[in-house]
Design an enzyme around this catalytic site. Structure first.
Site, short mmCIF file in Angstrom:
data_model
loop_
_atom_site.label_atom_id
_atom_site.label_comp_id
_atom_site.label_asym_id
_atom_site.label_seq_id
_atom_site.Cartn_x
_atom_site.Cartn_y
_atom_site.Cartn_z
N THR A 134 -5.38 -3.00 8.16
CA THR A 134 -5.27 -4.35 7.65
C THR A 134 -5.22 -5.35 8.81
OG1 THR A 134 -4.12 -5.75 6.06
CG2 THR A 134 -2.75 -4.13 7.17
N LYS A 181 -9.16 -5.07 11.46
CA LYS A 181 -10.32 -4.58 10.71
C LYS A 181 -11.61 -4.56 11.53
CE LYS A 181 -8.55 -5.80 6.18
NZ LYS A 181 -8.80 -6.34 4.85
N GLY A 194 -14.96 -20.19 0.44
CA GLY A 194 -14.49 -19.62 1.70
C GLY A 194 -15.61 -18.80 2.32
N ALA A 195 -15.54 -18.65 3.65
CA ALA A 195 -16.60 -17.90 4.34
C ALA A 195 -16.01 -17.03 5.45
CB ALA A 195 -17.64 -18.86 4.89
N TYR A 245 -2.68 -12.58 -5.09
CA TYR A 245 -1.91 -12.03 -6.21
C TYR A 245 -0.42 -12.35 -6.10
CZ TYR A 245 -1.51 -8.03 -3.01
OH TYR A 245 -1.31 -7.22 -1.93
N ASP A 267 -12.77 -3.15 0.47
CA ASP A 267 -12.23 -4.41 -0.06
C ASP A 267 -13.18 -5.09 -1.05
OD1 ASP A 267 -9.77 -4.47 1.33
OD2 ASP A 267 -10.73 -5.30 3.11
N SER A 282 0.81 -1.23 0.00
CA SER A 282 0.00 0.00 0.00
C SER A 282 0.85 1.28 0.00
CB SER A 282 -0.95 0.02 1.19
OG SER A 282 -1.94 -0.97 1.02
N ILE A 307 -8.50 -14.15 -5.13
CA ILE A 307 -8.11 -12.87 -4.52
C ILE A 307 -6.61 -12.82 -4.22
CG2 ILE A 307 -10.41 -12.50 -3.55
CD1 ILE A 307 -9.04 -12.94 -0.75
N ASN A 309 -11.67 -1.14 6.55
CA ASN A 309 -10.29 -1.11 6.05
C ASN A 309 -9.82 0.31 5.72
OD1 ASN A 309 -11.53 -0.58 3.57
ND2 ASN A 309 -9.98 -1.72 2.45
P1 ATR Z 1 -9.77 -13.98 5.77
O1 ATR Z 1 -10.09 -12.78 6.61
O2 ATR Z 1 -8.48 -13.88 4.99
O3 ATR Z 1 -10.91 -14.40 4.91
P2 ATR Z 1 -10.37 -15.99 7.75
O4 ATR Z 1 -11.48 -15.13 8.22
O5 ATR Z 1 -9.50 -16.67 8.74
O6 ATR Z 1 -9.40 -15.14 6.82
O7 ATR Z 1 -10.99 -17.07 6.74
C1 ATR Z 1 -10.23 -18.04 6.13
C2 ATR Z 1 -11.09 -18.85 5.15
O8 ATR Z 1 -10.24 -19.76 4.46
C3 ATR Z 1 -12.14 -19.68 5.83
O9 ATR Z 1 -13.25 -19.79 4.98
C4 ATR Z 1 -11.42 -21.03 5.97
O10 ATR Z 1 -12.27 -22.15 6.10
P3 ATR Z 1 -12.81 -22.61 7.55
O11 ATR Z 1 -13.95 -21.70 7.88
O12 ATR Z 1 -13.21 -24.01 7.36
O13 ATR Z 1 -11.64 -22.45 8.49
C5 ATR Z 1 -10.69 -21.09 4.67
N1 ATR Z 1 -9.55 -22.00 4.69
C6 ATR Z 1 -8.39 -21.85 5.36
N2 ATR Z 1 -7.57 -22.90 5.13
C7 ATR Z 1 -8.23 -23.74 4.29
C8 ATR Z 1 -7.91 -24.99 3.67
N3 ATR Z 1 -6.74 -25.60 3.86
N4 ATR Z 1 -8.84 -25.53 2.83
C9 ATR Z 1 -10.02 -24.94 2.62
N5 ATR Z 1 -10.39 -23.77 3.18
C10 ATR Z 1 -9.50 -23.17 4.01
#
Ligand code: ATR
Length: 272
Positions: free
Chosen positions: A62, A66, A127-128, A217, A102, A17, A215, A87
């Site tokens: 960051t 956040k 992812g969630a 890079y 973001d 940044s 997402i 952010n």
């Molecule tokens: P961020 O803020 O970067 O999104 P986070 O809130 O910790 O970080 O979320 C990480 C995401 O990556 C989650 O959806 C996580 O899945 P879980 O909810 O099951 O933990 C996912 N993730 C991390 N490692 C993973 C893996 N090896 N395979 C699949 N999903 C993964």
């Protein structure tokens, strides 16, 4: 007094940044600077007080601050409030306003790269976590109606999809039903340098022409993107999202729209 901006986080040394914002300040002949500040976890309250006292005009936030910064702000934008993540902070007449650029940055990058995308596209979010939340809220606000969230932990996908009127799946269900999606958005850190390598989703059932946006890079191309490309998918990495989230923050602070195209190319070259 000369204006100054900052980015706070832990770690912060790797942040791109400062280079990006310094370049935009120069290009737009704004007499200001932008500095990285290492703010350890648990110390955001003191950091906010110091930034205010020292006359900072605005800053980016960051990992891991956040969410933690929210109680120390005076106003919060509805989208950031819904996501519970900020952010970007703008100081206006001594008051602190929080935004989240973001997810909006992701949508801007998606629309710039693939102007043909339509609001009824079937979107799969992989992812969630925090990143998935920001992106899915922004997509929803932008009018995208058909979203499915797939996550390793199904319950988290279900919680997020309930908030957005979307559907939830396990990763293996998503793999089985992959051909029904037009856009796949990879939001986990799997595939990032210094994180886990590999891919969180097997895309061997990908329909040709599907957009696959990661997402990440660094590397410029993840395993997921390589697999998708080999199967006729159209891929996009996270540089555009990074540049656009910064550009929207820059607009909030200075009411100037900085160049995003050249900046994206420049960062790609630096990382390539
Ligand atoms: P961020 O803020 O970067 O999104 P986070 O809130 O910790 O970080 O979320 C990480 C995401 O990556 C989650 O959806 C996580 O899945 P879980 O909810 O099951 O933990 C996912 N993730 C991390 N490692 C993973 C893996 N090896 N395979 C699949 N999903 C993964």
């Amino acid at each position: 007094m000369k204006k100054w901006f900052a980015v706070i986080g832990d770690p912060i040394a790797q942040s791109m940044s400062p280079t990006m914002h310094e370049a935009w300040l120069q290009q737009n002949e704004v007499d200001a600077s932008y500095i990285p500040i290492h703010v350890p976890r648990g110390t955001v309250e003191e950091a906010v007080r110091s930034l205010k006292t020292l006359g900072c005009s605005g800053w980016n936030v960051t990992v891991p601050h956040k969410e933690a910064i929210i109680p120390y702000l005076d106003e919060i934008d509805p989208l950031a409030e819904a996501m519970q993540a900020v952010n970007t902070v703008v100081v206006k007449e001594g008051r602190l306003h929080g935004y989240n650029t973001d997810g909006v940055g992701f949508v801007a990058s998606l629309r710039e790269t693939f102007p043909e995308v339509e609001a009824d596209a079937e979107i799969l979010i992989v992812g969630a976590g925090g990143a998935a939340k920001g992106i899915s809220y922004a997509l929803c606000r932008d009018g995208f109606r058909n979203m499915t969230i797939a996550n390793r932990t199904y319950e988290t996908a279900e919680q997020l999809s309930d908030q957005l009127n979307a559907s939830a799946m396990t990763l293996s269900e998503a793999e089985q039903q992959l051909a029904q999606f037009d856009i796949i958005v990879q939001t986990t850190s799997v595939g990032m340098v210094h994180s886990q390598e590999g891919s969180p989703l097997d895309v061997s059932r990908l329909k040709r022409g599907t957009i696959v946006a990661d997402i990440i890079y660094n590397p410029l191309q993840t395993e997921l993107m390589k697999q998708a490309k080999a199967l006729g998918g159209k891929t996009m990495n996270g540089i555009g999202m990074f540049v656009h989230q910064g550009a929207i923050a820059f607009q909030h602070w200075l009411d100037i729209q900085p160049d995003t195209e050249q900046m994206t190319a420049r960062i790609r070259q630096q990382l390539g």
